[in-house]
Design an enzyme around this catalytic site. Structure first.
Site, PDB file in Angstrom:
ATOM      1  N   ASP A 123       0.853  -1.200   0.000  1.00 10.96           N
ATOM      2  CA  ASP A 123       0.000   0.000   0.000  1.00 10.96           C
ATOM      3  C   ASP A 123       0.883   1.241   0.000  1.00 10.96           C
ATOM      4  O   ASP A 123       1.398   1.636   1.045  1.00 10.96           O
ATOM      5  CB  ASP A 123      -0.864   0.041   1.268  1.00 10.96           C
TER       6      ASP A 123
ATOM      7  N   ASP B  67     -10.916  -4.562  -1.382  1.00  6.56           N
ATOM      8  CA  ASP B  67      -9.881  -4.184  -0.419  1.00  6.56           C
ATOM      9  C   ASP B  67     -10.467  -3.274   0.647  1.00  6.56           C
ATOM     10  O   ASP B  67     -10.918  -2.177   0.347  1.00  6.56           O
ATOM     11  CB  ASP B  67      -8.765  -3.446  -1.176  1.00  6.56           C
TER      12      ASP B  67
HETATM   13  O1  LIG Z   1      -5.742  -0.295   1.465  1.00  2.00           O
HETATM   14  C1  LIG Z   1      -6.192  -0.076   2.556  1.00  2.00           C
HETATM   15  C2  LIG Z   1      -6.450   1.257   3.021  1.00  2.00           C
HETATM   16  O2  LIG Z   1      -6.004   2.180   2.092  1.00  2.00           O
HETATM   17  C3  LIG Z   1      -6.591  -1.126   3.506  1.00  2.00           C
HETATM   18  O3  LIG Z   1      -7.822  -1.593   3.041  1.00  2.00           O
HETATM   19  C4  LIG Z   1      -5.610  -2.272   3.573  1.00  2.00           C
HETATM   20  O4  LIG Z   1      -5.171  -2.590   2.313  1.00  2.00           O
HETATM   21  C5  LIG Z   1      -6.293  -3.470   4.177  1.00  2.00           C
HETATM   22  O5  LIG Z   1      -6.748  -3.106   5.437  1.00  2.00           O
HETATM   23  P1  LIG Z   1      -7.797  -4.027   6.253  1.00  2.00           P
HETATM   24  O6  LIG Z   1      -9.105  -3.314   6.147  1.00  2.00           O
HETATM   25  O7  LIG Z   1      -7.848  -5.385   5.604  1.00  2.00           O
HETATM   26  O8  LIG Z   1      -7.233  -4.050   7.650  1.00  2.00           O
END
Ligand SMILES: O=C(CO)[C@@H](O)[C@H](O)COP(=O)(O)O
Length: 271
Positions: free
Chosen positions: A69, A217
């Site tokens: 990310d 996501d």
């Molecule tokens: O990409 C993002 C936020 O920008 C998140 O969505 C993470 O990638 C995953 O987070 P969880 O919700 O699975 O903890």
């Protein structure tokens, strides 16, 4: 003559009236045959002080791909890492990588080649590079440049963004990422209204006979209400950050997430 009122068809999996909303055989006709389930952890909850070791642990747990990310504190309020961090992680695992660019248009335009390069596999295989439709004035050009640089192009939509914003670039991508939270932070609650967006994009993909996966996501857990609902709506790639790192045994987490996704697809857990 008094018209007889008919009850609306029951929109449930058990409906056998052949209605185009929920009858399993009709569903396959409308939304195509289920695509292979892929569990793709986000590194956001990982220990950034030993990110390489955590990537190896994700490979050992049986994950399909690892998502990085990238956040610049501009497109989203959070700040994470640049291409060099991804480059260093390559030496710890042979898993495919995926880079989600949650960055400004200036950063996207300036650094797309570097991110495409570091996301490649150990033998130069195309890595998944995700640009946000909201950060690309010239989205068609950005996606084409990822493919030209040897990457696998993907486009992401924030929760408020209508699916029509990516309807005209579906032929350029290998994945569409539907954000099920507002990007920037892990551990947020899943936004259930996103399933209609998933369904709509999936029908476009099937109607045009395109080879495109739908990723989701944000807030994805081993529950019917999140991964199960997204799978039933047509998603097959599931980004799980906190939902996977919460397991002491992440291999068990991968198994449970996969089983619920397949159940949502109408398949047996061991299919
Ligand atoms: O990409 C993002 C936020 O920008 C998140 O969505 C993470 O990638 C995953 O987070 P969880 O919700 O699975 O903890």
């Amino acid at each position: 003559f008094k018209p007889t009122t008919f009850a609306a068809p029951r929109h449930s999996r058990s409906c056998c009236s052949g209605c185009p909303i929920c009858c399993p055989t009709t569903l396959a006709a409308v939304y195509g045959e289920p695509r292979p389930v892929q569990i793709i952890p986000s590194v956001l909850p990982a220990d950034f002080g030993k990110l390489g070791a955590d990537c190896k642990a994700l490979e050992d747990a049986g994950c399909d791909r690892i998502q990085f990310d990238v956040m610049d504190g501009n497109f989203v309020p959070n700040l994470t890492f640049g291409p060099d961090t991804i480059r260093w992680c390559r030496q710890y695992t042979t898993l495919p990588f995926e880079t989600q660019l949650m960055v400004s248009e200036k950063c996207t335009d300036a650094m797309l080649p570097q991110f495409t390069e570091v996301t490649k596999g150990p033998n130069g295989e195309p890595g998944v590079v995700i640009v946000h439709v909201e950060a690309c004035t010239h989205l068609h050009r950005a996606l084409s440049s990822i493919r030209a640089a040897g990457g696998s192009p993907s486009v992401a939509l924030n929760p408020h963004t209508p699916p029509e914003m990516i309807e005209n670039v579906l032929d350029l991508v290998d994945h569409v990422l539907v954000m099920t939270v507002n990007p920037g932070f892990g551990g947020q609650a899943y936004i259930p209204t996103m399933t209609d967006k998933i369904r709509k994009i999936r029908k476009w993909i099937v109607d045009r006979n395109l080879d495109v996966d739908i990723e989701v996501d944000g807030g994805i857990k081993a529950t019917k209400e999140t991964i199960g609902a997204c799978a039933e709506a047509g998603a097959n790639c599931f980004i799980a950050g906190s939902g996977l790192f919460a397991y002491d045994d992440m291999a068990q987490g991968v198994k449970e997430l996969t089983a619920l996704a397949k159940e949502g697809q109408g398949l047996p857990a061991n299919a």
